[in-house]
Design a protein around this motif. Sequence first.
Motif, mmCIF file in Angstrom:
data_model
loop_
_atom_site.group_PDB
_atom_site.id
_atom_site.type_symbol
_atom_site.label_atom_id
_atom_site.label_comp_id
_atom_site.label_asym_id
_atom_site.label_seq_id
_atom_site.Cartn_x
_atom_site.Cartn_y
_atom_site.Cartn_z
ATOM 1 N N ILE A 1 41.826 34.931 43.264
ATOM 2 C CA ILE A 1 41.464 34.180 44.473
ATOM 3 C C ILE A 1 40.244 34.794 45.160
ATOM 4 O O ILE A 1 39.242 34.089 45.353
ATOM 5 C CB ILE A 1 42.675 34.058 45.428
ATOM 6 N N PRO A 2 40.254 36.084 45.508
ATOM 7 C CA PRO A 2 39.051 36.624 46.152
ATOM 8 C C PRO A 2 37.845 36.695 45.215
ATOM 9 O O PRO A 2 36.716 36.479 45.639
ATOM 10 C CB PRO A 2 39.465 38.026 46.617
ATOM 11 N N LYS B 1 37.195 32.501 44.017
ATOM 12 C CA LYS B 1 37.064 31.521 45.095
ATOM 13 C C LYS B 1 36.009 31.949 46.113
ATOM 14 O O LYS B 1 35.215 31.139 46.572
ATOM 15 C CB LYS B 1 38.425 31.323 45.786
ATOM 16 N N PHE B 2 35.996 33.248 46.447
ATOM 17 C CA PHE B 2 35.101 33.726 47.496
ATOM 18 C C PHE B 2 33.966 34.592 46.973
ATOM 19 O O PHE B 2 33.085 34.968 47.745
ATOM 20 C CB PHE B 2 35.897 34.494 48.554
ATOM 21 N N GLY B 3 33.991 34.933 45.698
ATOM 22 C CA GLY B 3 32.925 35.755 45.116
ATOM 23 C C GLY B 3 32.957 37.202 45.556
ATOM 24 O O GLY B 3 31.976 37.919 45.394
ATOM 25 N N THR B 4 34.073 37.621 46.102
ATOM 26 C CA THR B 4 34.230 39.018 46.492
ATOM 27 C C THR B 4 35.483 39.561 45.827
ATOM 28 O O THR B 4 36.298 38.816 45.302
ATOM 29 C CB THR B 4 34.377 39.157 48.019
ATOM 30 N N ASP C 1 41.463 44.368 43.084
ATOM 31 C CA ASP C 1 41.354 43.052 42.447
ATOM 32 C C ASP C 1 40.829 43.182 41.021
ATOM 33 O O ASP C 1 41.370 42.568 40.091
ATOM 34 C CB ASP C 1 40.428 42.130 43.251
ATOM 35 N N LYS D 1 40.871 25.728 41.573
ATOM 36 C CA LYS D 1 40.025 24.532 41.705
ATOM 37 C C LYS D 1 40.887 23.298 41.978
ATOM 38 O O LYS D 1 40.530 22.460 42.807
ATOM 39 C CB LYS D 1 39.203 24.336 40.432
ATOM 40 N N ALA E 1 42.376 23.557 45.605
ATOM 41 C CA ALA E 1 41.417 23.602 46.719
ATOM 42 C C ALA E 1 40.967 22.221 47.119
ATOM 43 O O ALA E 1 41.009 21.258 46.496
ATOM 44 C CB ALA E 1 40.206 24.424 46.328
#
Length: 177
Positions: free
Chosen positions: A84-85, A88-91, A96, A174, A177
């Motif tokens: 997810i991080p 989804k968020f690119g971090t 992780d 995906k 979301a």
Amino acid sequence: MFVPGIVISAVTFPGVVVHEFAHQLFCRLFGVAIFEVKYFQFGNPAGYVLHEPVRNPVHQLWIGIGPFIINSVLAAIIAFPAAIPVFKFGTGSFIDYLLLYLAVSIGMHAFPSTGDAQTMWNSLIRGADTPLWLKVITVPVVGIIYLGALGSFFWLDLLYGMGVSFGLPALLIKVMA
């Protein structure tokens, strides 16, 4: 690029441990006595479970394919919260990426080994007490295992591990979301 199997096993040892644990788990579920378990060793095989001959031929099939089920599900479960991080968020934190490494490692070792296939062949296909329907199911399973072993030369096991660990969570993210 050729990398010796012992190096791959050492780098992805968590997957080897889970693979052998899955065999052991299915032995326990079916009441099959276990003589020896080696979760990981430097050598070939990287791990093994020695158990008594099974009384019910269906149990041998489940013991043989147990790692495919357990490793695949566990890899996806471990990867999902880390995906997810990252996706989804690119971090993503160190944890992780560590979880994603563990997931890929476990997913890479989902395929039953050729030793597992040989055991299924000898006990199920050659077994006199194996019902015909089980032989019909086992032949393609053994064939797929050998194709998977051949495919590992072309990194199919890595692609599978990445697919379960990266692709499946990314797809679920995906869709949700």
